[in-house]
Motif scaffolding. Structure first.
Motif, PDB file in Angstrom:
ATOM      1  N   LEU A 498       0.840  -1.187   0.000  1.00  0.00           N
ATOM      2  CA  LEU A 498       0.000   0.000   0.000  1.00  0.00           C
ATOM      3  C   LEU A 498       0.878   1.241   0.000  1.00  0.00           C
ATOM      4  O   LEU A 498       1.928   1.267   0.659  1.00  0.00           O
ATOM      5  CB  LEU A 498      -0.918   0.011   1.230  1.00  0.00           C
ATOM      6  CG  LEU A 498      -1.958  -1.109   1.308  1.00  0.00           C
ATOM      7  CD1 LEU A 498      -2.715  -1.028   2.627  1.00  0.00           C
ATOM      8  CD2 LEU A 498      -2.924  -1.019   0.135  1.00  0.00           C
ATOM      9  N   PRO A 499       0.481   2.297  -0.718  1.00  0.00           N
ATOM     10  CA  PRO A 499       1.303   3.515  -0.754  1.00  0.00           C
ATOM     11  C   PRO A 499       1.165   4.319   0.541  1.00  0.00           C
ATOM     12  O   PRO A 499       0.127   4.296   1.201  1.00  0.00           O
ATOM     13  CB  PRO A 499       0.735   4.270  -1.953  1.00  0.00           C
ATOM     14  CG  PRO A 499      -0.695   3.835  -2.038  1.00  0.00           C
ATOM     15  CD  PRO A 499      -0.709   2.395  -1.586  1.00  0.00           C
ATOM     16  N   ILE A 500       2.220   5.032   0.883  1.00  0.00           N
ATOM     17  CA  ILE A 500       2.212   5.946   2.036  1.00  0.00           C
ATOM     18  C   ILE A 500       2.071   7.354   1.498  1.00  0.00           C
ATOM     19  O   ILE A 500       2.959   7.863   0.802  1.00  0.00           O
ATOM     20  CB  ILE A 500       3.503   5.804   2.869  1.00  0.00           C
ATOM     21  CG1 ILE A 500       3.653   4.359   3.366  1.00  0.00           C
ATOM     22  CG2 ILE A 500       3.483   6.766   4.054  1.00  0.00           C
ATOM     23  CD1 ILE A 500       4.961   4.100   4.104  1.00  0.00           C
ATOM     24  N   LEU A 501       0.942   7.987   1.786  1.00  0.00           N
ATOM     25  CA  LEU A 501       0.646   9.292   1.211  1.00  0.00           C
ATOM     26  C   LEU A 501       1.674  10.336   1.619  1.00  0.00           C
ATOM     27  O   LEU A 501       2.031  11.214   0.820  1.00  0.00           O
ATOM     28  CB  LEU A 501      -0.764   9.739   1.632  1.00  0.00           C
ATOM     29  CG  LEU A 501      -1.272  11.036   0.997  1.00  0.00           C
ATOM     30  CD1 LEU A 501      -1.369  10.875  -0.525  1.00  0.00           C
ATOM     31  CD2 LEU A 501      -2.625  11.432   1.582  1.00  0.00           C
ATOM     32  N   ALA A 502       2.191  10.272   2.832  1.00  0.00           N
ATOM     33  CA  ALA A 502       3.177  11.253   3.301  1.00  0.00           C
ATOM     34  C   ALA A 502       4.474  11.150   2.521  1.00  0.00           C
ATOM     35  O   ALA A 502       5.274  12.107   2.511  1.00  0.00           O
ATOM     36  CB  ALA A 502       3.439  11.075   4.793  1.00  0.00           C
ATOM     37  N   VAL A 503       4.683   9.993   1.851  1.00  0.00           N
ATOM     38  CA  VAL A 503       5.887   9.810   1.040  1.00  0.00           C
ATOM     39  C   VAL A 503       5.598  10.134  -0.416  1.00  0.00           C
ATOM     40  O   VAL A 503       6.370  10.831  -1.085  1.00  0.00           O
ATOM     41  CB  VAL A 503       6.409   8.369   1.180  1.00  0.00           C
ATOM     42  CG1 VAL A 503       7.596   8.135   0.248  1.00  0.00           C
ATOM     43  CG2 VAL A 503       6.808   8.092   2.621  1.00  0.00           C
ATOM     44  N   THR A 504       4.455   9.655  -0.939  1.00  0.00           N
ATOM     45  CA  THR A 504       4.144   9.851  -2.358  1.00  0.00           C
ATOM     46  C   THR A 504       3.662  11.271  -2.659  1.00  0.00           C
ATOM     47  O   THR A 504       3.911  11.788  -3.743  1.00  0.00           O
ATOM     48  CB  THR A 504       3.075   8.845  -2.801  1.00  0.00           C
ATOM     49  OG1 THR A 504       1.899   9.025  -1.993  1.00  0.00           O
ATOM     50  CG2 THR A 504       3.577   7.412  -2.628  1.00  0.00           C
ATOM     51  N   ASP A 505       2.956  11.901  -1.720  1.00  0.00           N
ATOM     52  CA  ASP A 505       2.424  13.253  -1.948  1.00  0.00           C
ATOM     53  C   ASP A 505       2.467  14.038  -0.640  1.00  0.00           C
ATOM     54  O   ASP A 505       1.434  14.284   0.005  1.00  0.00           O
ATOM     55  CB  ASP A 505       0.990  13.167  -2.473  1.00  0.00           C
ATOM     56  CG  ASP A 505       0.475  14.526  -2.966  1.00  0.00           C
ATOM     57  OD1 ASP A 505       1.280  15.481  -3.005  1.00  0.00           O
ATOM     58  OD2 ASP A 505      -0.724  14.611  -3.298  1.00  0.00           O
ATOM     59  N   PRO A 506       3.637  14.446  -0.207  1.00  0.00           N
ATOM     60  CA  PRO A 506       3.756  15.124   1.100  1.00  0.00           C
ATOM     61  C   PRO A 506       3.079  16.490   1.152  1.00  0.00           C
ATOM     62  O   PRO A 506       2.855  17.008   2.246  1.00  0.00           O
ATOM     63  CB  PRO A 506       5.273  15.253   1.286  1.00  0.00           C
ATOM     64  CG  PRO A 506       5.841  15.203  -0.088  1.00  0.00           C
ATOM     65  CD  PRO A 506       4.935  14.304  -0.873  1.00  0.00           C
ATOM     66  N   GLU A 507       2.735  17.066   0.009  1.00  0.00           N
ATOM     67  CA  GLU A 507       2.099  18.385   0.001  1.00  0.00           C
ATOM     68  C   GLU A 507       0.571  18.294  -0.030  1.00  0.00           C
ATOM     69  O   GLU A 507      -0.104  19.327  -0.111  1.00  0.00           O
ATOM     70  CB  GLU A 507       2.578  19.176  -1.227  1.00  0.00           C
ATOM     71  CG  GLU A 507       4.079  19.356  -1.308  1.00  0.00           C
ATOM     72  CD  GLU A 507       4.627  20.112  -0.101  1.00  0.00           C
ATOM     73  OE1 GLU A 507       3.897  20.991   0.421  1.00  0.00           O
ATOM     74  OE2 GLU A 507       5.753  19.813   0.325  1.00  0.00           O
ATOM     75  N   ALA A 508       0.025  17.114   0.038  1.00  0.00           N
ATOM     76  CA  ALA A 508      -1.427  16.957  -0.015  1.00  0.00           C
ATOM     77  C   ALA A 508      -2.072  17.589   1.210  1.00  0.00           C
ATOM     78  O   ALA A 508      -1.480  17.649   2.301  1.00  0.00           O
ATOM     79  CB  ALA A 508      -1.799  15.478  -0.098  1.00  0.00           C
ATOM     80  N   LEU A 509      -3.320  18.058   1.035  1.00  0.00           N
ATOM     81  CA  LEU A 509      -4.043  18.674   2.149  1.00  0.00           C
ATOM     82  C   LEU A 509      -4.310  17.663   3.258  1.00  0.00           C
ATOM     83  O   LEU A 509      -4.400  18.039   4.433  1.00  0.00           O
ATOM     84  CB  LEU A 509      -5.368  19.253   1.641  1.00  0.00           C
ATOM     85  CG  LEU A 509      -5.255  20.440   0.677  1.00  0.00           C
ATOM     86  CD1 LEU A 509      -6.639  20.867   0.216  1.00  0.00           C
ATOM     87  CD2 LEU A 509      -4.521  21.601   1.339  1.00  0.00           C
ATOM     88  N   THR A 510      -4.438  16.390   2.882  1.00  0.00           N
ATOM     89  CA  THR A 510      -4.634  15.362   3.898  1.00  0.00           C
ATOM     90  C   THR A 510      -3.434  15.292   4.834  1.00  0.00           C
ATOM     91  O   THR A 510      -3.588  15.161   6.058  1.00  0.00           O
ATOM     92  CB  THR A 510      -4.864  14.002   3.218  1.00  0.00           C
ATOM     93  OG1 THR A 510      -5.994  14.090   2.347  1.00  0.00           O
ATOM     94  CG2 THR A 510      -5.111  12.911   4.244  1.00  0.00           C
TER      95      THR A 510
END
Length: 730
Positions: A498-510
Motif C-alpha cells: 500500500l502507498p504511504i501518502l506522506a511519502v508519495t504526496d507530502p504536500e497533499a491537504l490530507t
C-alpha cells in the motif's frame, strides 16, 4: 473531559438545507446515473417486447326524430323523440348489442401462433433472433399465420386450449383437450361427431413444427373483453354526437369488430322504434272495432227515433245550436293544449296566461249558455239533437283512431331509428401505444427519482458524524480533522503493498491535517507518563492504520525518533505499507517470548522511523496482550524513542484496545466522517471507560466538505468479524 458521556444535542429546528441536499445528490451522481441507465434499459426492453396498440373509431349521431321522411303534422307530434345520450351509451355497451357483434365476427374464437414466453413479441417481430433449434421450432418467429373458418366444440371444451402443429404441405396435427390426437388438412372440414367437435382451417402458414393455439372462449368472457376495449363518449356536452373507439393489436380486426358493433346498435335502434310503433298500432287496431260498433249503434238509435216520431231533422235552430256547441268544444280543447304549453314557461299571474284563462272562461260560459238553449227546444227536436250529437262524437272518435292507425302503419314501414352513422369504423394507421418518447422520458425521470431517493434514503438511514462539533458535544476533544484522500481511497482494497501518502504526496491537504495532529499531540502529551499513543475506532475501515503510518512518517520527518507498532494481532495491515511478509516475526513473537526486541524492530526508508509488525496471527491475541511483556515493551520503547504509535483493533469488535489502552500513555479514537455514527462513538467511550481507560481525544478522518458518501467509489461495507485464524490470502 467529563466522566459522563453527553448525548448529541438535537437541532432546535429541523430545517432543510438545500445546498446540502444538492451536494449529497452530486456526490451520489454515479448511483443516480446507474438508476437512470437501468430504467432506460428496462424501458427499451419493454418497448421491444410490447406489441403496438391500434385504435379504431366511429361517429354516431342521435337525432330528435325517428326518421327523415316527410310525414303529416299529427304524425310528427307523436313520433318526436328527445335523444338521451347517457341512455344510448349504456345501450351501445349492453350485452345485447355486443353479443351480436361477438357472434357476427366470431370474437369468441381464438387462433394464434405459440410465442416464446416473456420475449414472445420481440422474437415474433424479428427484433430478437431465436436460435434454430428443434426445441424452439414451435415458437413463432413472425412467419406463422392461421385463419379459422369454422369451430365447434362441446360445452366441456370451452375455454380449453387445442394445440395445432403444422406438418407441412397443408397438413396439421391437433392435440385435443382430452389428450387425443387428430389430423387434418387446410380447407377440408374436420369433424368428430362422437365428440361434438368440428373444425375448418382456411389458411395456415409456417414451417413444419410451428405450433398454434385454438380456443373457443365463453361468450360472456368474450363480451366482457370487448366491453373493456370499447370506449363510448359524447363529443361535447349536449351535442348528441357519440364517439365510439375500440383498441387492440390487430388493425383489421379492430375495424371489422367496431363496424359490427355500430351496425348491431343501429339495427337494435331501428327494431326498437319499429316495436314502439307496432305496439301502438296493435292497441289502436284493438280499439277500432269498438269505435265502429259505437258509430253503428248511434246511427241505429237516431234512425229508430226518427221513424218512431216522424221527425226528419233538427230544423234550422237545432242544427245551428249543434254547430255552435261543437265549435265551442273544439276551441276549448285547443285552449287546454295552449295552457299546457304556457304553464311550462309562465306563472298564472303572467298577462299572457291571464289572457288565456279569460278566453277559456268566456268559452265555457258561452258553451253553458248554448246547452241551456237546447233545453228550450221542443222535446222531439231535443231528443233528435242529443242522438245526433252522440253520433257525431262516435264518428269523430272512430275517424281519429282510423287516421292514427294509418299514421302508425306509415311509421312502421318507414322506420329508420333515431341513430345515424356519421363516420364509419376506421383504424388509424399509426399505433397509439406504446409511445416510445414518452415511455423513455418517464423511465429516465423515474430512474432519476429512484436514484435520488436511494442516495438520500441511504444517507438518512446511515447518518454518520458530519463535523467535529458533534464529537465535541460528546465530551471528546478533536485533535485534528484530516481531509479525505481520493487517491488512497481508490487503492485501499488492492492486493500487495500500500502507498504511504506522506511519502508519495507530502504536500497533499490530507497530510497537512496529519501535521496538525502531530502538533496537537506534541502539546497534549507534555504531561503524559508515557510517550506512546494508541489509535482505535468503533469499527473497521475508519482509517486507523492510514493515520498511524502517515503520522509516524510526519513525526519522523520532524526529527523525532518514532516507533510504529501493529497491535492488531488478527488483521494487521501495517506490514503492507513497508513490504513485510505475513509470516515474518513481530509483536506476537515478542509477547510469546519467541524473539528479542532488537530482532523485531525493522528500520525503514524514512530516517528515524522503526516498525514492528503484528507477526504471525496467534490463536490467543487477547491473552498475549494481557501479559506484562506489553508494558515492559512500551517502557523500553519510551527509553529508545521519542514517540511510540500503536495501531490497535476496533474497540467494539474485540477487547484488545482496552488492554492496550491501559498500557499506553493516551488512547485516541479515529472517527470516520459521515460513516461512524454518534451512537458508535458513545458505545466506544463507554467501552473504554468501563475498563478504566479514558480516551484522550479523537481524530475526524476522511472529512469531505460535500458530505455525500461514496463520492469517490470508496466502499464502507465494514463488519465486526475478527477471526482468530490467519487468512489464507491477504
Amino acid at each position: 473531559m467529563n466522566d459522563a458521556t453527553r448525548p448529541v444535542q438535537a437541532a432546535e429546528e429541523a430545517e432543510i438545507d438545500l445546498g446540502l441536499l444538492i451536494a449529497q445528490l452530486w456526490a451520489g451522481r454515479t448511483w443516480i446515473v446507474g438508476f437512470m441507465t437501468g430504467a432506460a434499459f428496462l424501458a427499451l426492453a419493454h418497448l421491444v417486447n410490447t406489441p403496438p396498440t391500434y385504435e379504431a373509431d366511429a361517429l354516431l349521431q342521435l337525432e330528435a326524430k325517428a326518421g327523415s321522411m316527410a310525414l303529416p303534422e299529427a304524425f310528427s307530434a307523436i313520433a318526436e323523440i328527445e335523444p338521451q345520450s347517457a341512455t344510448e351509451v349504456e345501450i351501445l355497451r349492453s350485452r345485447f348489442v355486443l353479443g351480436e357483434a361477438v357472434a357476427g365476427t366470431h370474437l369468441d374464437w381464438r387462433a394464434v401462433p405459440v410465442r416464446l414466453p416473456i420475449l414472445g413479441h420481440a422474437v415474433a417481430s424479428g427484433r430478437l433472433p431465436l436460435p434454430d433449434l428443434d426445441t424452439l421450432s414451435a415458437y413463432d418467429r413472425g412467419d406463422a399465420r392461421i385463419r379459422l373458418d369454422m369451430l365447434e366444440v362441446p360445452p366441456e371444451w370451452i375455454n380449453r386450449k387445442i394445440r395445432l402443429t403444422a406438418e407441412g404441405e397443408g397438413h396439421f396435427t391437433l392435440r385435443l383437450p382430452d389428450d387425443s390426437l387428430a389430423e387434418g388438412r387446410v380447407g377440408v372440414p374436420l369433424s368428430l361427431p362422437g365428440k361434438g367437435f368440428g373444425l375448418r382451417i382456411g389458411e395456415l402458414e409456417g414451417p413444419a413444427g410451428r405450433a398454434f393455439v385454438i380456443l373457443q372462449r365463453d361468450e360472456t368472457e368474450a363480451i366482457r373483453s370487448l366491453r373493456q376495449r370499447l370506449s363510448v363518449a359524447e363529443r361535447g356536452r349536449g351535442s348528441s354526437i357519440l364517439e365510439v373507439s375500440l383498441t387492440g393489436a390487430d388493425p383489421d380486426e379492430l375495424q371489422r369488430t367496431l363496424g359490427a358493433v355500430t351496425e348491431a346498435y343501429l339495427r337494435q335502434n331501428m327494431s326498437r322504434s319499429a316495436a314502439e310503433a307496432q305496439s301502438s298500432l296493435d292497441f289502436i287496431e284493438r280499439q277500432l272495432p269498438e269505435a265502429r260498433a259505437a258509430v253503428t249503434k248511434a246511427e241505429e238509435r237516431l234512425n229508430a227515433y226518427r221513424q218512431a216520431q216522424q221527425a226528419i231533422d233538427l230544423g234550422f235552430e237545432g242544427q245551428s245550436l249543434l254547430t255552435q256547441i261543437a265549435a265551442a268544444e273544439t276551441e276549448l280543447r285547443q285552449l287546454a293544449a295552449e295552457e299546457e304549453d304556457l304553464a311550462e314557461r309562465y306563472t298564472k299571474q303572467h298577462p299572457v296566461y291571464q289572457k288565456l284563462l279569460s278566453a277559456r272562461a268566456r268559452l265555457e260560459e258561452r258553451l253553458a249558455s248554448l246547452r241551456r238553449e237546447t233545453t228550450e227546444l221542443p222535446e222531439t227536436q231535443r231528443e233528435v239533437f242529443n242522438l245526433t250529437r252522440d253520433l257525431e262524437v262516435a264518428q269523430q272518435v272512430y275517424l281519429q283512431l282510423l287516421n292514427r292507425a294509418q299514421e302508425l302503419s306509415v311509421l312502421k314501414a318507414s322506420t329508420l331509428g333515431n341513430v345515424r352513422i356519421v363516420d364509419t369504423a376506421r383504424t388509424e394507421p399509426a399505433p397509439i401505444a406504446p409511445r416510445r418518447g414518452r415511455v423513455l422520458a418517464l423511465a429516465l425521470l423515474l430512474g432519476a427519482l429512484g436514484g435520488a431517493g436511494f442516495v438520500l434514503g441511504r444517507h438518512w438511514l446511515r447518518r454518520g458524524v458530519r463535523g467535529a462539533e458533534e464529537i465535541d458535544r460528546m465530551g471528546l476533544p478533536v485533535f485534528a480533522t484530516v481531509l479525505f484522500a481520493p487517491s488512497i481511497a481508490c487503492n485501499h482494497r488492492q492486493k500487495g503493498a500500500l502507498p504511504i501518502l506522506a511519502v508519495t504526496d507530502p504536500e497533499a491537504l490530507t497530510i497537512e491535517g496529519i501535521r496538525s495532529l502531530r502538533t496537537s499531540l506534541h502539546f497534549g502529551m507534555l504531561d503524559a507518563q508515557s510517550r506512546s499513543i494508541a489509535f482505535t475506532s468503533s469499527a473497521p475501515e475508519a482509517g486507523k492504520s492510514f493515520l498511524a503510518v502517515n503520522l509516524a512518517v510526519v513525526a519522523a520527518d520532524a526529527g523525532q525518533r518514532v516507533c510504529l507498532i501493529d497491535a492488531d494481532l488478527r488483521r494487521g495491515r501495517i506490514r503492507r505499507y513497508f513490504g513485510v511478509g505475513k509470516d515474518e516475526p513481530g509483536l506476537s513473537s515478542y509477547l510469546a517470548g519467541d524473539a528479542a526486541l532488537d530482532d523485531l524492530l525493522r528500520p525503514t526508508q524514512i530516517p528515524g522511523l522503526a516498525v514492528m509488525t503484528s507477526g504471525r496471527y496467534p490463536p490467543n491475541p487477547s491473552e498475549l496482550l494481557m501479559r506484562p511483556a506489553l508494558s515492559q515493551l512500551l517502557t523500553e520503547l519510551d527509553r529508545r524513542f521519542d514517540l511510540t504509535i500503536v495501531d490497535a483493533p476496533p474497540a467494539l469488535a474485540v477487547t484488545d484496545p482496552v488492554v492496550i489502552g491501559r498500557a499506553v500513555g493516551a488512547t485516541i479514537a479515529v472517527v470516520r466522517h459521515d460513516v461512524t455514527t454518534p451512537s458508535e462513538i458513545e458505545a466506544l467511550i463507554r467501552q473504554l471507560k468501563g475498563a478504566g481507560v479514558k480516551p484522550a481525544g479523537a481524530v475526524l478522518n476522511a472529512y469531505r466538505p460535500e458530505v455525500g458518501r461514496d463520492a469517490y467509489g470508496y466502499g464502507y461495507g465494514y463488519h465486526y468479524q475478527y477471526s482468530y485464524q490467519s487468512r489464507a490470502k491477504d
